[in-house]
Design a protein around this motif. Structure first.
Motif, PDB file in Angstrom:
ATOM      1  N   ALA A  90      -2.888   7.576 -19.465  1.00 35.30           N
ATOM      2  CA  ALA A  90      -3.789   7.479 -18.248  1.00 35.30           C
ATOM      3  C   ALA A  90      -3.925   8.821 -17.722  1.00 35.30           C
ATOM      4  N   HIS A  91      -5.082   9.059 -17.324  1.00 38.11           N
ATOM      5  CA  HIS A  91      -5.670  10.386 -16.690  1.00 38.11           C
ATOM      6  C   HIS A  91      -6.081  10.251 -15.369  1.00 38.11           C
ATOM      7  N   THR A  92      -5.997   9.144 -14.732  1.00 40.08           N
ATOM      8  CA  THR A  92      -6.415   8.644 -13.379  1.00 40.08           C
ATOM      9  C   THR A  92      -5.367   9.101 -12.543  1.00 40.08           C
ATOM     10  N   ARG A  93      -5.586   9.416 -11.381  1.00 40.04           N
ATOM     11  CA  ARG A  93      -4.739   9.741 -10.223  1.00 40.04           C
ATOM     12  C   ARG A  93      -3.638   8.716  -9.844  1.00 40.04           C
ATOM     13  N   LEU A  94      -4.000   7.352  -9.947  1.00 34.62           N
ATOM     14  CA  LEU A  94      -3.058   6.382  -9.820  1.00 34.62           C
ATOM     15  C   LEU A  94      -3.083   5.547 -11.046  1.00 34.62           C
ATOM     16  N   VAL A  95      -1.566   5.029 -10.947  1.00 33.91           N
ATOM     17  CA  VAL A  95      -1.407   4.057 -12.180  1.00 33.91           C
ATOM     18  C   VAL A  95      -0.783   2.744 -11.637  1.00 33.91           C
ATOM     19  N   ALA A  96      -1.325   1.608 -11.874  1.00 33.34           N
ATOM     20  CA  ALA A  96      -0.763   0.223 -11.626  1.00 33.34           C
ATOM     21  C   ALA A  96      -0.095  -0.151 -12.917  1.00 33.34           C
ATOM     22  N   MET A  97       0.930  -0.993 -12.712  1.00 27.98           N
ATOM     23  CA  MET A  97       1.478  -1.738 -13.666  1.00 27.98           C
ATOM     24  C   MET A  97       1.632  -3.420 -13.712  1.00 27.98           C
ATOM     25  N   LEU A  98       1.596  -3.448 -14.926  1.00 23.41           N
ATOM     26  CA  LEU A  98       1.621  -5.246 -14.853  1.00 23.41           C
ATOM     27  C   LEU A  98       2.216  -5.507 -16.277  1.00 23.41           C
ATOM     28  N   ASP A  99       3.285  -6.538 -16.384  1.00 24.12           N
ATOM     29  CA  ASP A  99       3.739  -6.919 -17.623  1.00 24.12           C
ATOM     30  C   ASP A  99       2.972  -8.012 -18.329  1.00 24.12           C
ATOM     31  N   ALA A 100       3.001  -8.169 -19.332  1.00 30.49           N
ATOM     32  CA  ALA A 100       1.990  -8.784 -20.204  1.00 30.49           C
ATOM     33  C   ALA A 100       2.378 -10.508 -20.088  1.00 30.49           C
ATOM     34  N   ASP A 101       3.231 -10.739 -19.248  1.00 31.11           N
ATOM     35  CA  ASP A 101       3.389 -12.434 -19.261  1.00 31.11           C
ATOM     36  C   ASP A 101       3.299 -12.649 -17.641  1.00 31.11           C
ATOM     37  N   ASP A 102       2.809 -11.853 -16.742  1.00 31.03           N
ATOM     38  CA  ASP A 102       2.451 -11.786 -15.643  1.00 31.03           C
ATOM     39  C   ASP A 102       1.086 -11.759 -15.048  1.00 31.03           C
ATOM     40  N   MET A 103       0.405 -12.030 -13.989  1.00 30.02           N
ATOM     41  CA  MET A 103      -0.828 -12.136 -13.714  1.00 30.02           C
ATOM     42  C   MET A 103      -1.010 -11.311 -12.297  1.00 30.02           C
ATOM     43  N   TYR A 104      -2.068 -10.855 -11.933  1.00 30.46           N
ATOM     44  CA  TYR A 104      -2.404 -10.215 -10.622  1.00 30.46           C
ATOM     45  C   TYR A 104      -2.978 -11.158  -9.719  1.00 30.46           C
ATOM     46  N   CYS A 105      -2.853 -11.136  -8.478  1.00 34.36           N
ATOM     47  CA  CYS A 105      -3.431 -12.000  -7.633  1.00 34.36           C
ATOM     48  C   CYS A 105      -4.766 -11.219  -7.269  1.00 34.36           C
ATOM     49  N   PRO A 106      -5.938 -11.842  -7.049  1.00 33.50           N
ATOM     50  CA  PRO A 106      -7.496 -11.160  -7.230  1.00 33.50           C
ATOM     51  C   PRO A 106      -7.430  -9.953  -6.358  1.00 33.50           C
ATOM     52  N   ASP A 107      -6.948  -9.846  -5.253  1.00 30.69           N
ATOM     53  CA  ASP A 107      -7.101  -8.856  -4.411  1.00 30.69           C
ATOM     54  C   ASP A 107      -5.987  -7.604  -4.217  1.00 30.69           C
ATOM     55  N   PHE A 108      -4.986  -7.693  -5.298  1.00 35.82           N
ATOM     56  CA  PHE A 108      -4.068  -6.854  -5.331  1.00 35.82           C
ATOM     57  C   PHE A 108      -4.408  -5.242  -5.479  1.00 35.82           C
ATOM     58  N   LEU A 109      -5.229  -4.988  -6.328  1.00 35.51           N
ATOM     59  CA  LEU A 109      -5.732  -3.483  -6.473  1.00 35.51           C
ATOM     60  C   LEU A 109      -6.507  -3.236  -5.068  1.00 35.51           C
ATOM     61  N   GLN A 110      -7.205  -4.119  -4.771  1.00 35.88           N
ATOM     62  CA  GLN A 110      -8.157  -3.632  -3.293  1.00 35.88           C
ATOM     63  C   GLN A 110      -7.087  -3.298  -2.360  1.00 35.88           C
ATOM     64  N   LYS A 111      -6.069  -4.314  -2.108  1.00 35.36           N
ATOM     65  CA  LYS A 111      -5.030  -4.164  -1.147  1.00 35.36           C
ATOM     66  C   LYS A 111      -4.316  -2.661  -1.470  1.00 35.36           C
ATOM     67  N   GLY A 112      -4.005  -2.495  -2.593  1.00 34.40           N
ATOM     68  CA  GLY A 112      -3.450  -1.253  -2.937  1.00 34.40           C
ATOM     69  C   GLY A 112      -4.004   0.231  -2.498  1.00 34.40           C
ATOM     70  N   LEU A 113      -5.334   0.129  -2.896  1.00 34.96           N
ATOM     71  CA  LEU A 113      -6.410   1.246  -2.678  1.00 34.96           C
ATOM     72  C   LEU A 113      -6.644   1.326  -1.319  1.00 34.96           C
ATOM     73  N   ASP A 114      -6.651   0.326  -0.567  1.00 36.50           N
ATOM     74  CA  ASP A 114      -6.524   0.059   1.235  1.00 36.50           C
ATOM     75  C   ASP A 114      -5.485   0.875   1.556  1.00 36.50           C
ATOM     76  N   ALA A 115      -4.078   0.677   0.864  1.00 35.24           N
ATOM     77  CA  ALA A 115      -3.073   1.452   1.496  1.00 35.24           C
ATOM     78  C   ALA A 115      -2.968   3.099   1.084  1.00 35.24           C
ATOM     79  N   PHE A 116      -3.351   3.248  -0.047  1.00 33.24           N
ATOM     80  CA  PHE A 116      -3.467   4.716  -0.288  1.00 33.24           C
ATOM     81  C   PHE A 116      -4.492   5.399   0.604  1.00 33.24           C
ATOM     82  N   ASN A 117      -5.721   4.798   0.990  1.00 30.47           N
ATOM     83  CA  ASN A 117      -6.728   5.512   1.807  1.00 30.47           C
ATOM     84  C   ASN A 117      -6.264   5.456   3.055  1.00 30.47           C
TER      85      ASN A 117
END
Length: 330
Positions: A90-117
């Motif tokens: 990964a060469h981006t500033r941020l890395v998110a993790m997800l296990d292969a048997d789990d699933m994200y809720c639709p706005d998780f990454l949006q919420k995370g980016l809002d937190a970092f900003n």
């Protein structure tokens, strides 16, 4: 930290998914990333030592995925190795993790980016998770039931809490930060040493205990991920003593690692308290195995210099379990 004041966006984010024997579930995990309200720049799936067709499933998804999907293969087993390999690609500033048997809720990454900003010094953001089985949520969300409720915070944005209290001490007693609902500054993850290859459980406790000492942490109680409950995700009684060993090794490793650094008196006491609790759980579980199993456990404890807090009590318990087990033999 943000570079040159530019806000974080999806282009600053990679999702890393370790995948071992998850042919039945991995397509849904990837689909949950595709369904995000803000998509990442890249999904990296690290398939490690699978024997159930996971590789074939992943190869079939590469061309069809609407997000850039990179699949890596390794024959070295273990979730820590897979996550670390993903971080290295990964060469981006941020890395998110997800296990292969789990699933994200639709706005998780949006919420995370809002937190970092919102919290510009942020190093780690995590969200909540709910148990999921056979197509439906099967229980309450996790964080409200964890030791996180003991930790002070301030409201830093819409449903975003910046940690102001001591997060290190409660994490020592057991990890409650869901890896599948975590976004971390990649550079901070490297400063924390990534995930230890020597542990196949408690590896996340060690990683997050290191990480939270390095900078600002924030979280949300909103649902971020669905944690799938299935046969392979359940802890069996035969595995319990091994898990207890790893918890002890995690804490001893952490104590040795931090002994040369400036620890507050409170942090030193927290490590000693967590290790004492882990030792009690280890010897209690060992005593459940009867005298022979308990003797083997005591030999291992001596080898790793683990003090038995109640030697006579646990020895008597092992003897009682031997008699009970004998009485139950037909």
């Amino acid at each position: 930290m943000q570079s040159k004041g530019r806000p974080y966006s999806g282009e600053d984010l990679t999702v890393v998914i370790p995948a071992h024997n998850c042919a039945e579930f991995v397509a849904e995990a990837i689909a949950s990333v595709e369904a995000q309200t803000i998509r990442p720049a890249l999904i990296i799936v690290v398939e490690n030592a699978s024997s159930d067709g996971t590789r074939a499933v992943l190869e079939s998804l590469v061309e069809r995925c609407s997000v850039d999907l990179q699949v890596l293969h390794t024959d070295y087993p273990g979730v820590s190795n897979a996550r670390n390999l993903g971080f290295s690609h990964a060469h981006t500033r941020l890395v998110a993790m997800l296990d292969a048997d789990d699933m994200y809720c639709p706005d998780f990454l949006q919420k995370g980016l809002d937190a970092f900003n919102t919290v510009t010094s942020l190093q780690l953001f995590f969200g909540n998770r709910k148990p999921y089985s056979e197509g439906q949520v099967t229980g309450p969300s996790f964080l409200e039931q964890s030791r996180l409720v003991e930790v002070g915070f301030r409201e830093a944005g819409h449903r975003i809490r910046e940690v102001t209290g001591d997060l290190f001490s409660p994490l020592l007693r057991g990890n409650f930060i869901p890896p599948s609902a975590t976004i971390v500054v990649r550079e901070a993850a490297y400063r924390a040493g990534l995930f230890p290859l020597s542990l196949d459980s408690s590896e996340d406790r060690l990683f997050y205990s290191r990480l939270v000492r390095l900078g600002t942490v924030a979280y949300s109680l909103d649902s971020a991920a669905l944690y799938r409950i299935h046969d392979l995700s359940k802890t069996r009684s035969s595995q319990l003593l091994h898990l207890r060993k790893n918890a002890v090794l995690c804490l001893k490793h952490l104590g040795l690692e931090l002994s040369g650094k400036q620890l507050s008196g409170h942090e030193q006491r927290a490590i000693r308290t967590a290790l004492r609790e882990a030792a009690e759980k280890f010897f209690y579980t060992a005593a459940e195995e009867g005298p022979i199993g308990y003797a083997h456990a005591c030999a291992w404890a001596k080898m790793v210099e683990l003090r038995n807090p109640k030697p006579l009590w646990f020895q008597l318990k092992a003897l009682r379990n031997s008699r009970r087990n004998s009485a139950n033999v037909p």
